[in-house]
Design a protein around this motif. Sequence first.
Motif, PDB file in Angstrom:
ATOM      1  N   GLN A 272       0.712  -1.210  -0.013  1.00 49.59           N
ATOM      2  CA  GLN A 272      -0.009  -0.033   0.027  1.00 49.59           C
ATOM      3  C   GLN A 272       0.815   1.148  -0.022  1.00 49.59           C
ATOM      4  O   GLN A 272       0.402   2.334  -0.554  1.00 49.59           O
ATOM      5  CB  GLN A 272      -1.065  -0.184   1.364  1.00 49.59           C
ATOM      6  N   ALA A 273       2.072   1.106   0.394  1.00 47.59           N
ATOM      7  CA  ALA A 273       2.759   2.139   0.424  1.00 47.59           C
ATOM      8  C   ALA A 273       3.550   2.691  -0.866  1.00 47.59           C
ATOM      9  O   ALA A 273       3.986   3.851  -1.155  1.00 47.59           O
ATOM     10  CB  ALA A 273       4.071   1.914   1.643  1.00 47.59           C
ATOM     11  N   LYS A 274       3.129   1.794  -1.768  1.00 53.16           N
ATOM     12  CA  LYS A 274       3.849   2.010  -3.154  1.00 53.16           C
ATOM     13  C   LYS A 274       2.757   2.366  -4.253  1.00 53.16           C
ATOM     14  O   LYS A 274       1.906   1.627  -4.651  1.00 53.16           O
ATOM     15  CB  LYS A 274       4.430   0.688  -3.760  1.00 53.16           C
ATOM     16  N   LYS A 275       2.414   3.710  -4.174  1.00 54.73           N
ATOM     17  CA  LYS A 275       1.256   3.994  -5.005  1.00 54.73           C
ATOM     18  C   LYS A 275       1.530   4.129  -6.557  1.00 54.73           C
ATOM     19  O   LYS A 275       2.745   4.291  -7.079  1.00 54.73           O
ATOM     20  CB  LYS A 275       0.930   5.777  -4.878  1.00 54.73           C
ATOM     21  N   VAL A 276       0.830   3.853  -7.439  1.00 47.86           N
ATOM     22  CA  VAL A 276       0.863   3.527  -8.815  1.00 47.86           C
ATOM     23  C   VAL A 276       0.383   4.629  -9.728  1.00 47.86           C
ATOM     24  O   VAL A 276       0.991   5.141 -10.501  1.00 47.86           O
ATOM     25  CB  VAL A 276       0.239   2.007  -9.135  1.00 47.86           C
ATOM     26  N   ALA A 277      -1.026   4.960  -9.599  1.00 47.58           N
ATOM     27  CA  ALA A 277      -1.580   5.915 -10.406  1.00 47.58           C
ATOM     28  C   ALA A 277      -2.867   6.093  -9.901  1.00 47.58           C
ATOM     29  O   ALA A 277      -3.304   5.905  -8.597  1.00 47.58           O
ATOM     30  CB  ALA A 277      -2.130   5.217 -11.622  1.00 47.58           C
ATOM     31  N   ASN A 278      -3.363   7.425 -10.347  1.00 44.38           N
ATOM     32  CA  ASN A 278      -4.695   8.115  -9.914  1.00 44.38           C
ATOM     33  C   ASN A 278      -5.613   7.993 -10.765  1.00 44.38           C
ATOM     34  O   ASN A 278      -5.916   8.618 -11.900  1.00 44.38           O
ATOM     35  CB  ASN A 278      -4.407   9.735  -9.500  1.00 44.38           C
ATOM     36  N   ASP A 296      -5.432  -2.402 -23.490  1.00 38.14           N
ATOM     37  CA  ASP A 296      -4.682  -1.653 -24.048  1.00 38.14           C
ATOM     38  C   ASP A 296      -3.070  -1.765 -23.631  1.00 38.14           C
ATOM     39  O   ASP A 296      -2.236  -1.677 -24.321  1.00 38.14           O
ATOM     40  CB  ASP A 296      -5.182  -0.225 -23.521  1.00 38.14           C
ATOM     41  N   ALA A 297      -3.142  -2.026 -22.135  1.00 39.05           N
ATOM     42  CA  ALA A 297      -1.793  -2.081 -21.672  1.00 39.05           C
ATOM     43  C   ALA A 297      -0.916  -3.390 -22.027  1.00 39.05           C
ATOM     44  O   ALA A 297       0.344  -3.049 -22.421  1.00 39.05           O
ATOM     45  CB  ALA A 297      -2.111  -2.367 -19.842  1.00 39.05           C
ATOM     46  N   ILE A 298      -1.559  -4.518 -22.370  1.00 45.57           N
ATOM     47  CA  ILE A 298      -0.619  -5.658 -22.776  1.00 45.57           C
ATOM     48  C   ILE A 298      -0.373  -5.279 -24.295  1.00 45.57           C
ATOM     49  O   ILE A 298       0.648  -5.991 -24.757  1.00 45.57           O
ATOM     50  CB  ILE A 298      -1.559  -7.072 -22.442  1.00 45.57           C
ATOM     51  N   ALA A 299      -1.315  -5.064 -24.953  1.00 44.56           N
ATOM     52  CA  ALA A 299      -1.172  -4.483 -26.517  1.00 44.56           C
ATOM     53  C   ALA A 299       0.256  -3.461 -26.625  1.00 44.56           C
ATOM     54  O   ALA A 299       1.069  -3.867 -27.499  1.00 44.56           O
ATOM     55  CB  ALA A 299      -2.126  -3.901 -27.409  1.00 44.56           C
ATOM     56  N   ASP A 300       0.108  -2.446 -25.597  1.00 43.97           N
ATOM     57  CA  ASP A 300       1.065  -1.537 -25.860  1.00 43.97           C
ATOM     58  C   ASP A 300       2.479  -1.984 -25.213  1.00 43.97           C
ATOM     59  O   ASP A 300       3.423  -1.662 -25.895  1.00 43.97           O
ATOM     60  CB  ASP A 300       0.735  -0.477 -24.691  1.00 43.97           C
ATOM     61  N   PHE A 301       2.441  -3.156 -24.433  1.00 40.82           N
ATOM     62  CA  PHE A 301       3.704  -3.639 -23.889  1.00 40.82           C
ATOM     63  C   PHE A 301       4.340  -4.792 -24.959  1.00 40.82           C
ATOM     64  O   PHE A 301       5.237  -4.799 -25.068  1.00 40.82           O
ATOM     65  CB  PHE A 301       3.472  -4.368 -22.668  1.00 40.82           C
ATOM     66  N   ALA A 302       3.260  -5.245 -25.669  1.00 40.15           N
ATOM     67  CA  ALA A 302       3.742  -6.146 -26.643  1.00 40.15           C
ATOM     68  C   ALA A 302       3.929  -5.388 -28.486  1.00 40.15           C
ATOM     69  O   ALA A 302       4.639  -6.167 -29.010  1.00 40.15           O
ATOM     70  CB  ALA A 302       2.714  -7.404 -26.894  1.00 40.15           C
ATOM     71  N   ASN A 444       2.442  -0.387 -14.672  1.00 31.74           N
ATOM     72  CA  ASN A 444       3.356   0.605 -15.544  1.00 31.74           C
ATOM     73  C   ASN A 444       2.300   1.413 -16.674  1.00 31.74           C
ATOM     74  O   ASN A 444       2.575   2.639 -16.611  1.00 31.74           O
ATOM     75  CB  ASN A 444       4.343  -0.146 -16.232  1.00 31.74           C
ATOM     76  N   TYR A 445       1.678   0.937 -17.328  1.00 36.71           N
ATOM     77  CA  TYR A 445       0.554   1.405 -18.173  1.00 36.71           C
ATOM     78  C   TYR A 445      -0.185   2.428 -17.384  1.00 36.71           C
ATOM     79  O   TYR A 445      -0.327   3.625 -18.008  1.00 36.71           O
ATOM     80  CB  TYR A 445      -0.128   0.444 -19.047  1.00 36.71           C
ATOM     81  N   ARG A 448       1.429   5.614 -16.526  1.00 32.96           N
ATOM     82  CA  ARG A 448       1.817   6.596 -17.546  1.00 32.96           C
ATOM     83  C   ARG A 448       0.563   7.254 -18.227  1.00 32.96           C
ATOM     84  O   ARG A 448       0.611   8.612 -18.115  1.00 32.96           O
ATOM     85  CB  ARG A 448       2.341   5.882 -18.721  1.00 32.96           C
ATOM     86  N   LYS A 449      -0.689   6.398 -18.026  1.00 32.59           N
ATOM     87  CA  LYS A 449      -1.938   7.224 -18.675  1.00 32.59           C
ATOM     88  C   LYS A 449      -2.240   8.037 -17.748  1.00 32.59           C
ATOM     89  O   LYS A 449      -3.105   9.023 -18.055  1.00 32.59           O
ATOM     90  CB  LYS A 449      -2.730   6.055 -19.183  1.00 32.59           C
ATOM     91  N   PHE A 450      -2.244   7.649 -16.417  1.00 31.35           N
ATOM     92  CA  PHE A 450      -3.024   8.535 -15.275  1.00 31.35           C
ATOM     93  C   PHE A 450      -2.078   8.458 -14.139  1.00 31.35           C
ATOM     94  O   PHE A 450      -2.188   8.141 -12.970  1.00 31.35           O
ATOM     95  CB  PHE A 450      -4.099   7.564 -14.742  1.00 31.35           C
ATOM     96  N   PRO A 451      -1.047   9.601 -14.503  1.00 29.46           N
ATOM     97  CA  PRO A 451       0.175   9.752 -13.185  1.00 29.46           C
ATOM     98  C   PRO A 451      -0.494  10.219 -12.040  1.00 29.46           C
ATOM     99  O   PRO A 451      -1.196  11.203 -12.031  1.00 29.46           O
ATOM    100  CB  PRO A 451       1.016  10.558 -14.277  1.00 29.46           C
ATOM    101  N   LEU A 452       0.332  10.016 -11.113  1.00 28.44           N
ATOM    102  CA  LEU A 452      -0.164  10.417  -9.651  1.00 28.44           C
ATOM    103  C   LEU A 452      -0.112  11.944  -9.694  1.00 28.44           C
ATOM    104  O   LEU A 452      -0.989  12.680  -9.118  1.00 28.44           O
ATOM    105  CB  LEU A 452       0.797   9.857  -8.664  1.00 28.44           C
ATOM    106  N   GLU A 453       0.924  12.597 -10.208  1.00 30.40           N
ATOM    107  CA  GLU A 453       1.207  14.133  -9.961  1.00 30.40           C
ATOM    108  C   GLU A 453       0.469  14.863 -11.125  1.00 30.40           C
ATOM    109  O   GLU A 453       0.273  16.198 -10.615  1.00 30.40           O
ATOM    110  CB  GLU A 453       2.801  14.467 -10.175  1.00 30.40           C
ATOM    111  N   ASN A 454       0.022  14.204 -11.973  1.00 33.95           N
ATOM    112  CA  ASN A 454      -0.741  15.226 -12.811  1.00 33.95           C
ATOM    113  C   ASN A 454      -2.367  15.086 -12.839  1.00 33.95           C
ATOM    114  O   ASN A 454      -3.038  15.836 -14.006  1.00 33.95           O
ATOM    115  CB  ASN A 454      -0.284  14.697 -14.338  1.00 33.95           C
ATOM    116  N   GLN A 455      -2.660  14.417 -12.174  1.00 40.29           N
ATOM    117  CA  GLN A 455      -4.245  14.303 -12.110  1.00 40.29           C
ATOM    118  C   GLN A 455      -4.830  14.225 -10.706  1.00 40.29           C
ATOM    119  O   GLN A 455      -4.351  13.675  -9.995  1.00 40.29           O
ATOM    120  CB  GLN A 455      -4.704  12.958 -12.847  1.00 40.29           C
ATOM    121  N   LYS A 456      -6.129  14.973 -10.640  1.00 39.09           N
ATOM    122  CA  LYS A 456      -6.585  15.163  -9.527  1.00 39.09           C
ATOM    123  C   LYS A 456      -7.906  14.324  -9.407  1.00 39.09           C
ATOM    124  O   LYS A 456      -8.301  13.913 -10.403  1.00 39.09           O
ATOM    125  CB  LYS A 456      -7.351  16.626  -9.105  1.00 39.09           C
ATOM    126  N   GLU A 457      -8.014  13.639  -8.218  1.00 41.52           N
ATOM    127  CA  GLU A 457      -8.907  12.572  -7.956  1.00 41.52           C
ATOM    128  C   GLU A 457     -10.379  13.147  -8.540  1.00 41.52           C
ATOM    129  O   GLU A 457     -10.792  14.102  -8.069  1.00 41.52           O
ATOM    130  CB  GLU A 457      -8.953  12.367  -6.578  1.00 41.52           C
TER     131      GLU A 457
END
Length: 464
Positions: A272-278, A296-302, A444-445, A448-457
């Motif tokens: 829980q201490a490791k935040k991923v996205a918003n 979308d994530a697995i298609a982007d990864f591949a 990881n996807y 990138r798409k919904f970064p913590l620092e660039n999006q308000k809840e």
Amino acid sequence: MEKIRILHTNDLHSHFEQFPKIGRYFEKAQHDSAFDEVFTFDAGDFMDRSHPLTDATEGQANIELMNKFHYTAGTIGNNEGISNPHCVLERLFDHVEYPIVLANLREEDESMPKWAKNYHIFSTKAGTRIALIGLTAAYPMTYGPNHWHIKMLKNTMDAVLPQLVGKYDVLILLTHIGLRMDRWLAENYPQIDLIVGGHSHDLLPKGEKVNQTWITQTGKWGRYIGDINVEIQDHHVVKVEPNTIPTAELSEEKTDQAVIAGYYEQGKKLLQAKKVANLPAKFDNNKKAAIRVSLDAIADFAQVDLAILSSGLFLDPFRAGEITKYDLQKALPHPMHVVRTTLAGRDLWRLVMEIEKNRHYLEHFPLQGMSFRGKVFGEMYYKGIEVDMRRRLVYVNGQEIDPREEYQIACLDHYVLVPFFPTLAIVGDNEFLFPEFLREVIGNYLARKFPLENQKEGTEKDEN
């Protein structure tokens, strides 16, 4: 006459709820004065990253707990060897207090892993020399992309046994290869006295004797403890008496449940201490939205346009707002990897027909094994593919499929292994993509798409 007691486990899979009872049983048995000596072995898959504490510590918590069981030796299973990235397995045993025997795994340059040995020989107090050989399931399709070289069983045995000639009196194998292959070993290598096995999750309550070799296995998840009585005379085995002890029938202490809950809560807190996205509001308790973004994530990864996923993978929907590694681990506990499959158009059409034929059957099909940690297989979803079953037509990105053209599609190793979609395994050119797990790819996807620092809840970011 030497009286030896052998305790053993296999396929614990981070089922820590059994550990307090197993620990007490081992401690008492390891000090049993009725026997000349007591040895304790583990046959692999002791860790499973579906448990938060294992995931958060990359198996180091498992090693700490396994050390307290005072094992004589152990080997690895596919959950250690394949479900972990190469770098994690390299350091997994940095603090282990017992030897890891593993004869059929090498680094890519053919060197021995620093944490393992082909075999281990030790002597009893009476001077009987016991040789241990370790073997794990040989899966080149998945070990290779993870930068390991896995050896086939026959080649391994034929190479190691000549090195042991004249060096042992008793031969024991610790194997994570499944009961069928254990039987094959017993039939083809009669010098083996005992196989302590795992992988196929078979329960052999009183063992199984094949020719002169005894095979033991205790099922899965620590539900049973293996306990073998062995008699040795003039340095040769004269009697083997395997038993299994139901863990549920062992006494429970008042503190057990608190200890077990503590393992989970400790892992949960770390993840829980490791935040991923918003995530925006559209994801709140919306499983379909989670599936769509995961496609979308697995298609982007591949690096492909097409993808397939099944809804049963998603044990929990995502939620709006900040999500953590714990949220992802809880939603997607499976140790699966993305596969990039290349198919001719006619074969892609056949794969889609297999999916559609099985669709209603699989939606509620209870599935076990093959890295699946859910309850039912679930409904299949596509990215970039549409189907007209009335006319049996398949469209790729809006265009009718060309039977002669090649297409690439992102799927999972799970789909290659299950029997429902044989086209993938038979004619697919499958590239297993390591080291990230499915949930790591998706995490990881999302980051990138919904970064913590660039999006308000509650505010949805434009995805275009």
